[in-house]
Enzyme design. Structure first.
Site, mmCIF file in Angstrom:
data_model
loop_
_atom_site.group_PDB
_atom_site.id
_atom_site.type_symbol
_atom_site.label_atom_id
_atom_site.label_comp_id
_atom_site.label_asym_id
_atom_site.label_seq_id
_atom_site.Cartn_x
_atom_site.Cartn_y
_atom_site.Cartn_z
ATOM 1 N N ASN A 1 0.868 -1.168 0.000
ATOM 2 C CA ASN A 1 0.000 0.000 0.000
ATOM 3 C C ASN A 1 0.907 1.220 0.000
ATOM 4 O O ASN A 1 1.416 1.644 1.039
ATOM 5 C CB ASN A 1 -0.905 -0.003 1.232
ATOM 6 C CG ASN A 1 -1.851 -1.188 1.220
ATOM 7 O OD1 ASN A 1 -2.818 -1.202 0.440
ATOM 8 N ND2 ASN A 1 -1.565 -2.204 2.027
ATOM 9 N N GLU A 2 1.114 1.754 -1.207
ATOM 10 C CA GLU A 2 2.059 2.847 -1.374
ATOM 11 C C GLU A 2 1.436 4.167 -0.936
ATOM 12 O O GLU A 2 0.222 4.233 -0.663
ATOM 13 C CB GLU A 2 2.460 2.949 -2.862
ATOM 14 C CG GLU A 2 3.010 1.666 -3.454
ATOM 15 C CD GLU A 2 4.466 1.377 -3.042
ATOM 16 O OE1 GLU A 2 4.909 1.849 -1.979
ATOM 17 O OE2 GLU A 2 5.157 0.673 -3.795
#
Ligand code: F6R
Length: 642
Positions: free
Chosen positions: A166-167
């Site tokens: 989850n950037e």
């Protein structure tokens, strides 16, 4: 609950922190503590005849944890029969048996060594077609829900604050999905994929929502490179730019850190802002220099008001007025500057960083890779030689994996062409170069180099190191190629430091009996070659300490190409003028194989000579800003007491 013997911080001291943090002396002790919490949970669930649902991560951070879990299984009978696990992520596309797949990672590090049932571990499937992914992700989440959710989620953290993949920009309620990987993430992963071009652009990741729903979350982070993002996640605002900061809103999350990863937390970096401190000389220096740098003022211009307004009034009350403290710190910093790194003969050395005697010293520079000596301390290296010291260089590793294939092919072809025309007698040499040429022409992406190719790549780097030494004026007899065996795996993953590495290091020190040793002091890099090389030096000097010649041997640490000492740590600063900067640059240019787009470029697109110049200039500029003389560049050292 996780407890550390070194971390006694109370709630009060932690009032800047919005997530529970526990700091351990090192990552090994920290990993053992996390493994213990997992083992306790597995056993409790076993007693209750329930499955234990674990969320697992990959990457470098959990490796020590998995090693300890395997040990607990083998030596202490911990069974994983009731464990059901869900991994956070997998690259997409990715075959499960590929060298870089997370399936392989988990099998090699954990699953193959414990009694978890194969049907009980789940890792996102990198082989699906794009159309199948959405349904697959929903089913992955439903499976977790059907089991009652994740009991304990293990996380690492990316340099941009990502959890799972989850950037930055991921939403707090994001679902399990296909994501595009951030440039920073790909650069970090590119080491494993032999370059950025081969690194996947997408991955399947568990969404933030499922991570937040886990009953317990433990995020592990090691090393100085994680310290800024840890500070932002723990003390900064909750923001989707730093997904780990979402954990501030989790009611049972703990960050488990080693000392280096915790170093930017307020209670550790500026403890006087948090609690009453004992003002040691070291702390005063750190606080005053930090104040001058923050306020962009020369040290001698700091006022009582500056101290008071910045949480340092008790220091003022103890040792003030500001003028007196300023003078003391200014003089200390002034005394770190010397153009005589080997000591100034016939001078009063009571305030100088190095001893005047003996006037001519034996010096041993340890260089982890063949170019660290010139990149990180080239100005000092040259000056030591010019000032008449007997300078030896110990090249600790061959550095062969950092040579590009086309470079090696160029050299192999050169020798083969030469042989074809003139012939050489040595059949073995002929065959090495021929085999290497054929291998390189047919080499597949990520394939590990054959021993012939590694040999040639090593030769290339040796030649470059020799050329730098000749440029500096060091004769062949003072060049030592140590080729420490821990390095020679042909891949990024190295062997741990072994007895033989320590013995080779001890032998060289004993042979030279140096008055000064210089070593690359990258203390906080948990997996890099520099750290292993440094550990070899530390262990060697510790074991040699009882020998008489060691009484006269000082150990100076320089910093590698990636970080610099902070100003308050520096004990010797060797200044350089503009011409000396150019001379150093020419010395770095001898390393042709490390120019113009190197194998391990990292996130920084500058060439090594540019990084070195920028860094040395920055140190000189800070000294100048603090009110000291203005030089073009400075190389910085810390003395290590062993
Ligand atoms: C791995 C994962 C990532 C890593 C993170 C840190 O499954 O999801 O979030 O935890 O990139 O990686 P390391 O530990 O290699 O620094």
């Amino acid at each position: 609950m996780l407890k550390s013997s070194i971390d006694k911080a109370t709630g009060f001291e932690k009032r800047f922190e919005n997530i529970g943090t526990v700091v351990f002396e090192n990552s090994v002790l920290a990993s053992k503590a996390v493994a213990k919490e997992i083992a306790d949970l597995i056993r409790v669930k076993q007693a209750q005849k329930q499955p234990c649902i674990l969320g697992l991560a990959t990457g470098s951070s959990p490796k020590g944890l998995y090693a300890e879990l395997v040990r607990l299984h083998k030596e202490e009978g911990l069974s994983f029969k009731n464990v059901v696990s869900f991994n956070l992520d997998e690259y997409y596309p990715m075959e499960p048996d590929s060298v870089n797949s997370y399936v392989r990672f988990m099998k090699e590090l954990l699953f193959n060594h414990v009694d978890i049932l194969p049907e009980n571990y789940n890792i996102p499937d990198g082989t699906l077609s794009k159309e199948e992914i959405a349904d697959y992700c929903n089913a992955y989440e439903s499976k977790i829900e059907a089991l009652g959710g994740i009991d304990l989620q293990i996380l690492g953290i990316g340099g941009n604050g990502h959890i799972g993949f989850n950037e930055s920009g991921s939403l707090q309620n994001s679902k399990t999905r296909l994501v595009a990987l951030d440039h920073i993430t790909r650069v970090a992963a590119s080491h494993d994929f032999s370059g950025l071009n081969n690194t996947p652009r997408t991955a399947i990741t568990l969404g933030v929502k499922k991570i937040m729903e886990a009953k317990r979350v433990i995020l592990m982070a090691w090393g100085e490179r994680k310290s800024n993002i840890i500070q932002a996640s723990v003390e900064g605002p909750v923001t989707n730019q730093v997904p780990a900061s979402f954990l501030q809103e989790h009611n049972n999350a703990t960050f488990v850190l080693d000392q280096a990863a915790s170093s930017k937390l307020t209670r550790i970096n500026t403890p006087w802002l948090v609690e009453k401190v004992t003002w040691t000389d070291k702390l005063i220096r750190k606080a005053v220099l930090g104040l001058a740098i923050d306020l962009k003022k020369p040290i001698l211009m700091l006022t009582d008001a500056d101290y008071i307004e910045n949480g340092m009034s008790d220091l003022l009350a103890d040792s003030g007025p500001a003028y007196d403290i300023n003078i003391k710190i200014f003089n200390k910093l002034q005394n770190t500057i010397t153009g005589w790194p080997g000591g100034k003969p016939n001078a009063d050395d009571s305030k100088r960083p190095e001893r005047a005697e003996p006037a001519s010293k034996r010096v041993l520079i340890f260089s982890p890779h063949p170019d660290d000596d010139i990149i990180s301390m080239g100005g000092t290296f040259k000056r030591l030689q010019e000032q008449g010291h007997e300078v030896h260089v110990g090249y600790q590793t061959s550095g062969n994996i950092a040579v590009a294939d086309d470079e090696a092919l160029r050299f192999a072809s050169f020798v083969c062409d030469y042989n074809e025309k003139f012939g050489i007698d040595n059949k073995e040499a002929q065959s090495i170069f021929k085999k290497a040429k054929t291998f390189l022409k047919n080499k597949k992406t990520s394939e590990i180099d054959s021993s012939d190719v590694r040999y040639i790549k090593g030769l290339i780097r040796k030649g470059e190191a020799r050329s730098t030494c000749h440029y500096v004026g060091v004769p062949d007899s003072q060049i030592h190629f140590m080729e420490l065996p821990f390095y020679e795996t042909g891949s990024i993953e190295k062997k741990p430091l072994g007895e033989i590495d320590i013995q080779i290091t001890m032998d060289l020190i004993e042979k030279i009996k140096p008055h000064q040793i210089y070593a690359a002091g990258d203390l906080a890099d948990p997996h890099g070659t520099h750290k292993v090389c440094l550990d070899a030096v530390f262990e060697a000097v510790k074991r040699l300490k009882p020998k008489k010649f060691m009484n006269d041997c000082w150990l100076w640490l320089y910093r590698g190409a990636w970080q610099e000492w902070s100003i308050d740590e520096i004990e010797m600063a060797v200044p350089m003028g503009p011409d000396q900067v150019l001379e150093k640059r020419k010395g770095i240019f001898k390393h042709q194989s490390q120019k113009d787009g190197v194998v391990f470029q990292g996130a920084d697109s500058r060439e090594f000579w540019q990084r070195a110049e920028d860094r040395n200039k920055e140190t000189a500029d800070i000294y100048h800003q603090l009110g000291l003389s203005h030089y073009a560049a400075m190389e910085a050292f810390v003395r290590w007491m062993y």
